[in-house]
Design a protein around this motif. Structure first.
Motif, PDB file in Angstrom:
ATOM      1  N   GLU A   1      25.027  67.384 -76.144  1.00 33.04           N
ATOM      2  CA  GLU A   1      26.592  67.031 -75.943  1.00 33.04           C
ATOM      3  C   GLU A   1      26.542  65.978 -74.780  1.00 33.04           C
ATOM      4  OE1 GLU A   1      29.396  69.994 -75.468  1.00 33.04           O
ATOM      5  OE2 GLU A   1      28.078  71.467 -76.806  1.00 33.04           O
ATOM      6  N   TYR A   2      27.276  64.871 -74.801  1.00 34.61           N
ATOM      7  CA  TYR A   2      27.524  64.012 -73.836  1.00 34.61           C
ATOM      8  C   TYR A   2      28.923  64.108 -73.156  1.00 34.61           C
ATOM      9  CZ  TYR A   2      23.168  61.956 -75.720  1.00 34.61           C
ATOM     10  OH  TYR A   2      21.872  61.581 -76.074  1.00 34.61           O
ATOM     11  N   GLU A   3      28.739  63.688 -71.678  1.00 32.17           N
ATOM     12  CA  GLU A   3      30.091  63.594 -71.100  1.00 32.17           C
ATOM     13  C   GLU A   3      30.209  62.070 -70.675  1.00 32.17           C
ATOM     14  OE1 GLU A   3      30.605  64.917 -67.015  1.00 32.17           O
ATOM     15  OE2 GLU A   3      28.446  65.412 -67.060  1.00 32.17           O
ATOM     16  N   TYR A   4      31.250  61.369 -70.699  1.00 34.71           N
ATOM     17  CA  TYR A   4      31.410  60.068 -70.558  1.00 34.71           C
ATOM     18  C   TYR A   4      32.096  59.552 -69.421  1.00 34.71           C
ATOM     19  CZ  TYR A   4      29.742  59.702 -75.471  1.00 34.71           C
ATOM     20  OH  TYR A   4      28.951  59.599 -76.470  1.00 34.71           O
ATOM     21  N   GLN A   5      31.803  58.481 -68.836  1.00 32.13           N
ATOM     22  CA  GLN A   5      32.588  58.017 -67.662  1.00 32.13           C
ATOM     23  C   GLN A   5      32.790  56.151 -67.785  1.00 32.13           C
ATOM     24  OE1 GLN A   5      30.464  58.111 -63.943  1.00 32.13           O
ATOM     25  NE2 GLN A   5      32.279  57.597 -62.767  1.00 32.13           N
TER      26      GLN A   5
ATOM     27  N   TRP B   1      23.359  58.788 -64.896  1.00 31.17           N
ATOM     28  CA  TRP B   1      24.190  58.389 -66.120  1.00 31.17           C
ATOM     29  C   TRP B   1      23.176  57.135 -66.665  1.00 31.17           C
ATOM     30  CZ3 TRP B   1      28.826  60.116 -67.519  1.00 31.17           C
ATOM     31  CH2 TRP B   1      29.348  60.760 -66.618  1.00 31.17           C
TER      32      TRP B   1
ATOM     33  N   ARG C   1      27.137  57.438 -70.162  1.00 28.86           N
ATOM     34  CA  ARG C   1      27.070  58.716 -70.581  1.00 28.86           C
ATOM     35  C   ARG C   1      26.031  59.523 -69.975  1.00 28.86           C
ATOM     36  NH1 ARG C   1      24.823  58.269 -76.823  1.00 28.86           N
ATOM     37  NH2 ARG C   1      22.530  58.021 -76.009  1.00 28.86           N
TER      38      ARG C   1
ATOM     39  N   LYS D   1      23.980  63.486 -70.430  1.00 32.84           N
ATOM     40  CA  LYS D   1      23.722  64.851 -71.245  1.00 32.84           C
ATOM     41  C   LYS D   1      24.317  65.801 -70.665  1.00 32.84           C
ATOM     42  CE  LYS D   1      19.324  63.478 -73.488  1.00 32.84           C
ATOM     43  NZ  LYS D   1      17.934  63.638 -73.439  1.00 32.84           N
ATOM     44  N   ILE D   2      24.831  66.683 -71.273  1.00 32.85           N
ATOM     45  CA  ILE D   2      25.393  68.020 -70.704  1.00 32.85           C
ATOM     46  C   ILE D   2      24.287  69.044 -71.237  1.00 32.85           C
ATOM     47  CG2 ILE D   2      27.177  69.835 -70.895  1.00 32.85           C
ATOM     48  CD1 ILE D   2      29.061  67.662 -71.674  1.00 32.85           C
TER      49      ILE D   2
END
Length: 61
Positions: A3-7, A33, A51, A53-54
């Protein structure tokens, strides 16, 4: 499954390549990032999507 989080970062027209590079390097080095997408608009502004990784721990009962 990863899973990824994005900025999303926006750089206005007139921001030098060097300043943009330095900002992205800082995010990569200190925030872990990675570059996902760069979009250059006709007016000269840039939108950069980063992005990372979570990492979730698996709970073992």
């Amino acid at each position: 499954m990863l899973e990824y989080e994005y900025q999303e970062l926006r750089f206005p027209r007139g921001t030098s390549r060097n300043a943009t590079r330095q900002a992205l390097t800082d995010h990569a080095e200190y925030g872990r990032w990675e570059l996902a997408r760069v979009r250059l608009y006709p007016d000269g502004s840039r939108r950069v999507t980063l992005r990372r990784k979570i990492i979730r721990q698996i709970r073992i009962a």
